[in-house]
Write a protein that holds these residues in place. Structure first.
Motif, short mmCIF file in Angstrom:
data_model
loop_
_atom_site.label_atom_id
_atom_site.label_comp_id
_atom_site.label_asym_id
_atom_site.label_seq_id
_atom_site.Cartn_x
_atom_site.Cartn_y
_atom_site.Cartn_z
N ARG A 165 1.50 5.89 -18.15
CA ARG A 165 1.61 4.65 -18.92
C ARG A 165 0.44 4.48 -19.87
NH1 ARG A 165 3.42 0.48 -14.03
NH2 ARG A 165 5.59 1.23 -13.82
N LEU A 166 -0.75 4.84 -19.41
CA LEU A 166 -1.92 4.74 -20.29
C LEU A 166 -1.80 5.71 -21.47
CD1 LEU A 166 -4.76 4.54 -17.59
CD2 LEU A 166 -3.95 2.69 -19.04
N MET A 167 -1.28 6.92 -21.21
CA MET A 167 -1.12 7.90 -22.29
C MET A 167 -0.07 7.45 -23.29
SD MET A 167 -1.56 11.67 -20.53
CE MET A 167 -0.33 11.40 -19.26
N LEU A 168 0.88 6.62 -22.85
CA LEU A 168 1.91 6.10 -23.75
C LEU A 168 1.41 4.91 -24.56
CD1 LEU A 168 5.07 6.36 -21.46
CD2 LEU A 168 4.52 7.76 -23.45
N GLY A 169 0.16 4.52 -24.37
CA GLY A 169 -0.42 3.47 -25.18
C GLY A 169 -0.48 2.10 -24.54
N GLN A 170 -0.10 1.98 -23.26
CA GLN A 170 -0.16 0.69 -22.61
C GLN A 170 -1.60 0.33 -22.26
OE1 GLN A 170 2.42 0.57 -19.19
NE2 GLN A 170 4.29 0.49 -20.40
N ARG A 171 -1.91 -0.98 -22.29
CA ARG A 171 -3.19 -1.46 -21.84
C ARG A 171 -3.25 -1.34 -20.32
NH1 ARG A 171 -5.90 -4.99 -25.10
NH2 ARG A 171 -7.58 -4.56 -23.62
N TRP A 172 -4.47 -1.37 -19.78
CA TRP A 172 -4.59 -1.22 -18.33
C TRP A 172 -3.88 -2.34 -17.58
CZ3 TRP A 172 -6.77 -4.71 -15.04
CH2 TRP A 172 -7.60 -5.71 -15.59
N GLN A 173 -3.86 -3.54 -18.18
CA GLN A 173 -3.17 -4.65 -17.52
C GLN A 173 -1.68 -4.36 -17.37
OE1 GLN A 173 -5.21 -4.89 -20.14
NE2 GLN A 173 -6.54 -6.71 -20.03
N GLU A 174 -1.10 -3.74 -18.39
CA GLU A 174 0.33 -3.41 -18.34
C GLU A 174 0.58 -2.23 -17.40
OE1 GLU A 174 1.94 -4.45 -22.74
OE2 GLU A 174 0.52 -2.78 -22.61
N ALA A 175 -0.34 -1.27 -17.38
CA ALA A 175 -0.15 -0.07 -16.57
C ALA A 175 -0.12 -0.38 -15.08
CB ALA A 175 -1.24 0.94 -16.88
N VAL A 176 -0.86 -1.41 -14.65
CA VAL A 176 -0.89 -1.77 -13.23
C VAL A 176 -0.28 -3.15 -12.98
CG1 VAL A 176 -2.88 -0.32 -12.68
CG2 VAL A 176 -3.24 -2.68 -13.44
N GLY A 177 0.47 -3.64 -13.95
CA GLY A 177 1.02 -4.98 -13.82
C GLY A 177 1.90 -5.16 -12.61
N ASP A 178 2.83 -4.22 -12.38
CA ASP A 178 3.72 -4.36 -11.23
C ASP A 178 2.97 -4.16 -9.92
OD1 ASP A 178 3.20 -1.75 -11.88
OD2 ASP A 178 5.19 -0.99 -11.33
N ILE A 179 1.94 -3.32 -9.93
CA ILE A 179 1.14 -3.11 -8.73
C ILE A 179 0.35 -4.37 -8.39
CG2 ILE A 179 -0.76 -1.76 -7.73
CD1 ILE A 179 0.18 0.61 -9.41
N ARG A 180 -0.20 -5.02 -9.41
CA ARG A 180 -0.94 -6.25 -9.17
C ARG A 180 -0.03 -7.35 -8.64
NH1 ARG A 180 -5.23 -8.11 -13.57
NH2 ARG A 180 -3.40 -8.37 -14.91
N ARG A 181 1.15 -7.46 -9.20
CA ARG A 181 2.08 -8.48 -8.72
C ARG A 181 2.48 -8.24 -7.27
NH1 ARG A 181 3.68 -8.09 -14.20
NH2 ARG A 181 5.09 -6.37 -13.75
N GLU A 182 2.71 -6.98 -6.92
CA GLU A 182 3.09 -6.66 -5.55
C GLU A 182 1.93 -6.94 -4.59
OE1 GLU A 182 5.55 -5.78 -2.54
OE2 GLU A 182 6.10 -5.93 -4.66
N ALA A 183 0.71 -6.66 -5.04
CA ALA A 183 -0.46 -6.94 -4.20
C ALA A 183 -0.61 -8.44 -3.97
CB ALA A 183 -1.71 -6.36 -4.85
N MET A 184 -0.40 -9.23 -5.01
CA MET A 184 -0.49 -10.68 -4.86
C MET A 184 0.58 -11.20 -3.93
SD MET A 184 -1.33 -11.80 -8.80
CE MET A 184 -2.78 -11.17 -9.67
N ARG A 185 1.78 -10.66 -4.02
CA ARG A 185 2.86 -11.07 -3.11
C ARG A 185 2.48 -10.76 -1.66
NH1 ARG A 185 6.26 -8.31 -6.98
NH2 ARG A 185 7.20 -9.79 -8.45
N SER A 186 1.87 -9.61 -1.44
CA SER A 186 1.48 -9.23 -0.08
C SER A 186 0.47 -10.22 0.50
CB SER A 186 0.87 -7.82 -0.08
OG SER A 186 1.82 -6.87 -0.50
N GLY A 187 -0.47 -10.67 -0.34
CA GLY A 187 -1.46 -11.61 0.13
C GLY A 187 -0.90 -12.99 0.42
N LEU A 188 0.10 -13.41 -0.34
CA LEU A 188 0.65 -14.76 -0.19
C LEU A 188 1.76 -14.83 0.86
CD1 LEU A 188 0.85 -15.87 -3.93
CD2 LEU A 188 -0.52 -16.94 -2.14
#
Length: 267
Positions: A165-188
């Motif tokens: 994703r990073l090589m395709l030009g995405q920002r780091w926020q976009e590259a790990v966006g789904d991972i961050r959302r899943e991590a937040m769901r796990s905590g809540l």
């Protein structure tokens, strides 16, 4: 109704049942009997020491002693957050991020609850401040630990996807966006499940304790609702802050994925 006092021999009977359970686990070859007995011994020692400290704290009602107790609880919770992560950030970041997230969320919500909602006099009265902060930190600690563990472990397992994703030009926020959302769901998720089951599947601990101590059930319910809401706030904001800071640490200034900043889990 007077509270029924418990003697040490009554607690010893309960301890014997725990020993019996340890014997059953040993007979079943579960390999948990030693851990069970050690955990039970730690429970007795730690709670007895905390009881002595709280008695002295309640007798003095000094702000600086309450603050010292709160900081000790925070540092211990930060260590527990770090210990519960399979792949932790190196260089003290796992401890620092978890501790800071809990401080910003739990302490803020606790102070607001004491000063705006409950309103004891003084506002830092240890009878209210210490138990409320303890429940806040305990639950926030679990949420932050789950979220950070999910974040780092998933980033490690999906490193190829992130780098593509990073090589395709995405920002780091976009590259790990789904991972961050899943991590937040796990905590809540634990707090959401606890609120959904409160009063239907189980009676929460604080409410049960107040009823056993002789408080009217209606008053115990009000306090339990307040505590559940404040704990959810602390857990939610703490999880969001920890995941935001932890995910940023996984990338450097040039937005490269830096998994070398994660520890190697022990086998």
């Amino acid at each position: 109704m007077d509270v029924i006092a418990l003697s040490w021999w009554q607690l010893a009977l309960a301890a014997l049942m725990v020993v019996a359970l340890a014997g059953c686990t040993a007979a079943a070859r579960l390999g948990m009997s030693r851990s069970l007995l050690i955990a039970a011994a730690r429970t007795v020692i730690q709670l007895a020491l905390v009881g002595l400290v709280l008695e002295a704290l309640f007798a003095t009602e000094r702000l600086h002693w309450v603050v010292l107790m709160a900081l000790a609880m925070l540092l211990i919770a930060g260590r527990e957050v770090m210990a519960r992560q399979k792949r932790r950030l190196l260089g003290g970041w796992a401890f620092g991020i978890g501790t800071l997230a809990m401080f910003l969320s739990s302490f803020t919500v606790t102070v607001l609850t004491l000063t705006v909602i409950i309103g004891p006099e003084p506002w830092y009265h240890p009878q209210y401040a210490i138990p409320l902060l303890g429940m806040m930190l305990g639950n926030t600690m679990t949420g932050v630990a789950l979220a950070l563990d999910r974040l780092t472990d998933t980033a490690w397992r999906q490193r190829a996807v992130i780098e593509n994703r990073l090589m395709l030009g995405q920002r780091w926020q976009e590259a790990v966006g789904d991972i961050r959302r899943e991590a937040m769901r796990s905590g809540l998720m634990p707090m959401i499940n606890a609120m959904a089951a409160a009063g239907v599947v189980s009676l929460p601990g604080m409410m049960t304790g107040q009823i056993l101590a002789g408080s009217p059930p209606a008053l115990a319910v009000k306090y339990q609702i307040l505590v559940m809401f404040t704990i959810t706030l602390g857990t939610g904001f703490g999880t969001l802050a920890a995941v935001a800071a932890g995910s940023r640490r996984l990338f450097d200034g040039r937005e490269r994925l830096r998994l070398d900043r994660l520890s190697i889990p022990r086998s």
